[in-house]
Design a protein around this motif. Sequence first.
Motif, PDB file in Angstrom:
ATOM      1  N   PRO A   1     -23.371 -69.358-108.154  1.00 32.72           N
ATOM      2  CA  PRO A   1     -23.107 -67.986-108.597  1.00 32.72           C
ATOM      3  C   PRO A   1     -24.188 -67.425-109.511  1.00 32.72           C
ATOM      4  O   PRO A   1     -24.967 -68.185-110.098  1.00 32.72           O
ATOM      5  CB  PRO A   1     -21.790 -68.119-109.355  1.00 32.72           C
ATOM      6  N   GLU A   2     -24.176 -66.118-109.634  1.00 36.10           N
ATOM      7  CA  GLU A   2     -25.070 -65.460-110.586  1.00 36.10           C
ATOM      8  C   GLU A   2     -24.278 -64.941-111.780  1.00 36.10           C
ATOM      9  O   GLU A   2     -24.846 -64.436-112.740  1.00 36.10           O
ATOM     10  CB  GLU A   2     -25.853 -64.346-109.877  1.00 36.10           C
ATOM     11  N   ILE A   3     -22.948 -65.026-111.680  1.00 31.40           N
ATOM     12  CA  ILE A   3     -22.044 -64.794-112.820  1.00 31.40           C
ATOM     13  C   ILE A   3     -20.941 -65.837-112.676  1.00 31.40           C
ATOM     14  O   ILE A   3     -20.409 -66.014-111.584  1.00 31.40           O
ATOM     15  CB  ILE A   3     -21.383 -63.398-112.785  1.00 31.40           C
ATOM     16  N   LEU A   4     -20.615 -66.528-113.763  1.00 30.43           N
ATOM     17  CA  LEU A   4     -19.548 -67.521-113.691  1.00 30.43           C
ATOM     18  C   LEU A   4     -18.407 -67.103-114.607  1.00 30.43           C
ATOM     19  O   LEU A   4     -18.602 -66.899-115.801  1.00 30.43           O
ATOM     20  CB  LEU A   4     -20.094 -68.903-114.085  1.00 30.43           C
ATOM     21  N   LEU A   5     -17.211 -66.961-114.017  1.00 31.69           N
ATOM     22  CA  LEU A   5     -16.027 -66.549-114.775  1.00 31.69           C
ATOM     23  C   LEU A   5     -15.026 -67.699-114.769  1.00 31.69           C
ATOM     24  O   LEU A   5     -14.633 -68.163-113.700  1.00 31.69           O
ATOM     25  CB  LEU A   5     -15.388 -65.316-114.130  1.00 31.69           C
ATOM     26  N   LEU A   6     -14.638 -68.140-115.955  1.00 27.60           N
ATOM     27  CA  LEU A   6     -13.706 -69.277-116.038  1.00 27.60           C
ATOM     28  C   LEU A   6     -12.493 -68.885-116.872  1.00 27.60           C
ATOM     29  O   LEU A   6     -12.636 -68.493-118.033  1.00 27.60           O
ATOM     30  CB  LEU A   6     -14.388 -70.490-116.667  1.00 27.60           C
ATOM     31  N   ASP A   7     -11.326 -69.001-116.257  1.00 27.67           N
ATOM     32  CA  ASP A   7     -10.094 -68.634-116.944  1.00 27.67           C
ATOM     33  C   ASP A   7      -9.444 -69.912-117.480  1.00 27.67           C
ATOM     34  O   ASP A   7      -8.935 -70.719-116.699  1.00 27.67           O
ATOM     35  CB  ASP A   7      -9.163 -67.921-115.944  1.00 27.67           C
ATOM     36  N   GLU A   8      -9.465 -70.066-118.780  1.00 27.44           N
ATOM     37  CA  GLU A   8      -8.929 -71.270-119.438  1.00 27.44           C
ATOM     38  C   GLU A   8      -9.421 -72.520-118.691  1.00 27.44           C
ATOM     39  O   GLU A   8      -8.611 -73.296-118.169  1.00 27.44           O
ATOM     40  CB  GLU A   8      -7.400 -71.244-119.432  1.00 27.44           C
ATOM     41  N   PRO A   9     -10.716 -72.764-118.659  1.00 26.67           N
ATOM     42  CA  PRO A   9     -11.244 -73.802-117.766  1.00 26.67           C
ATOM     43  C   PRO A   9     -10.823 -75.226-118.102  1.00 26.67           C
ATOM     44  O   PRO A   9     -10.863 -76.094-117.243  1.00 26.67           O
ATOM     45  CB  PRO A   9     -12.757 -73.637-117.912  1.00 26.67           C
TER      46      PRO A   9
ATOM     47  N   ASN B   1     -23.298 -59.747-106.478  1.00 26.89           N
ATOM     48  CA  ASN B   1     -21.934 -59.990-105.987  1.00 26.89           C
ATOM     49  C   ASN B   1     -21.679 -61.488-105.802  1.00 26.89           C
ATOM     50  O   ASN B   1     -20.674 -61.885-105.257  1.00 26.89           O
ATOM     51  CB  ASN B   1     -21.660 -59.222-104.682  1.00 26.89           C
ATOM     52  N   LYS B   2     -22.620 -62.296-106.311  1.00 29.49           N
ATOM     53  CA  LYS B   2     -22.414 -63.749-106.248  1.00 29.49           C
ATOM     54  C   LYS B   2     -21.690 -64.187-107.517  1.00 29.49           C
ATOM     55  O   LYS B   2     -22.317 -64.461-108.539  1.00 29.49           O
ATOM     56  CB  LYS B   2     -23.758 -64.479-106.111  1.00 29.49           C
ATOM     57  N   ILE B   3     -20.367 -64.160-107.420  1.00 32.26           N
ATOM     58  CA  ILE B   3     -19.559 -64.457-108.594  1.00 32.26           C
ATOM     59  C   ILE B   3     -18.768 -65.740-108.353  1.00 32.26           C
ATOM     60  O   ILE B   3     -18.137 -65.901-107.311  1.00 32.26           O
ATOM     61  CB  ILE B   3     -18.594 -63.285-108.890  1.00 32.26           C
ATOM     62  N   GLY B   4     -18.839 -66.635-109.304  1.00 32.12           N
ATOM     63  CA  GLY B   4     -18.008 -67.835-109.247  1.00 32.12           C
ATOM     64  C   GLY B   4     -16.806 -67.593-110.133  1.00 32.12           C
ATOM     65  O   GLY B   4     -16.961 -67.175-111.281  1.00 32.12           O
ATOM     66  N   TYR B   5     -15.611 -67.837-109.605  1.00 28.87           N
ATOM     67  CA  TYR B   5     -14.394 -67.548-110.384  1.00 28.87           C
ATOM     68  C   TYR B   5     -13.491 -68.783-110.372  1.00 28.87           C
ATOM     69  O   TYR B   5     -13.148 -69.307-109.310  1.00 28.87           O
ATOM     70  CB  TYR B   5     -13.681 -66.338-109.770  1.00 28.87           C
TER      71      TYR B   5
END
Lengths: 268, 235
Positions: free
Chosen positions: A142-150, A66-70
Amino acid sequence: MSVVLEARNVSKDFDGNRLFENISFTCKKKSVLFVQGSNGSGKSTLLKVLAGIYEPTDGKVIRNTNKIGYVPEHFPEGIRFKVKEYLSLTASFHAAEEGKEQLIANYVDLFDLSPFLSMPLEACSKGTKQKVGIIQALLMRPEILLLDEPLTGLDLKSQQTLISVLQEIRGQMPILFTAHDEGLVSQMATDILHISSGKMTSYQPHFKKEKWIRVQFIDEKDLGFIPPNRIQFDGNTALITVDQEKSDELLLKLLQTNCSILEVKEKA
Amino acid sequence: MIMPGYIKYQLISYIRSLTFIPPITLFGAWIIIFYTYSGVPILSSYAVTCISLYLIMTWVAMSVFSLEENGEKDLLIVQLKSKRLYLYGKWFVCFLFAFVMGMSAIVYPLTFSIFKEDIQMLQLGVVIYGHLVSAIFGILLGSFFSIIKKDSKRFAWLSSMFVIAVSLAGEGIAEKLSIFKWILLPFPPITQVIIHFTDDALYGIAMDFWMDAMWIVVYIILAFILTIRLFIKKE
């Protein structure tokens, strides 16, 4: 290697309209997934579903952490904090970890944010806010990194900085990012997911980029070391297809075998 | 576990939004004006401050739940790793304000000896319970309508004001038409709190008080569960 994030036939409706449907893929620790699609194809919403902000209408998202970077496409307006205050506060949401302040200082230096630390976020430019958005995600370790149009709103230097940070952390966590088209950041992708009009049109895991090398040769036998399915002859020229990562090695070998390099380009 | 950093974030954000000023000022001014004259009865005075707290806490909860735009809320949910923690943090901030206002409402008349007689321990217990329950009803109502009418603030306000009016008039409506007794069941049972605020010479609590208290506890638990589920589903 174990799966960190998995989407199984994920669909999402908003006000009765289906935004996207039947999206399925898996991400392991070393995956860098490029979610490609046009405006309104549902890329940003898909990222929010993966981040746990929205629940999927159908299907299932399995996260083994649940360690998500957004990083949102647009950093929110109306946040009532100064840059430093915001970063310190959001970093303190997580269990007390040593060195958070040092980590903030490092990222602030890296993204040249020092002059803006005392500035209210509302007064910051779009690019500065985007940098704050990136840093807050990285601060989570984070343990998952989510980038929206970074790369939206970032100047060229900051784009390069972000890419080098991503290069540094790739392999430690799956990285998922969205973009309209292939740009700087997409070169890192290991997997590609295409969404068009709310449908997953293709999913290419373990996607490898390839290059075309057009050469002029003296003797066809000089190119005998290239597998026949990777070369096409046309008179005294040949078109060779090679994995991007092996292209430098091949170019060197071709030069050593007295070939002239006519053209090198990325395979579309 | 709610992170202290998140509570601090919410508190600073709420204070800087300045939206706390109207409800707090109104409540403070109301308490001072209400207790202008001394020699007033104890429990009926406290019944009025319970109703005031119910109204004001609905207002406070609606302001706390409208602090962020969607983008900021999305980021907070991811940073906190849980939608529930986001919700609990908001409720915690509401309770802090409810505690300060409730305590002021209870302590102010005692400090200035405004009542016509000394308060008994039993009465004080009922008064604390009454203010606590009224504040919880206000918080639940404000948060519930902020969540279910998140895209329309106007309807959230209209709906909560309607529920407040009906819940306060509920007892009278049910007396006239008994069929309404069941229809009014989902509304906050605020009258079942203040009905026990009577200024009898010999104050005591009987079985009906405990029956009402039990229903109120069940109501609060169910309302919290429903609000949490709705919040998770709505997002």
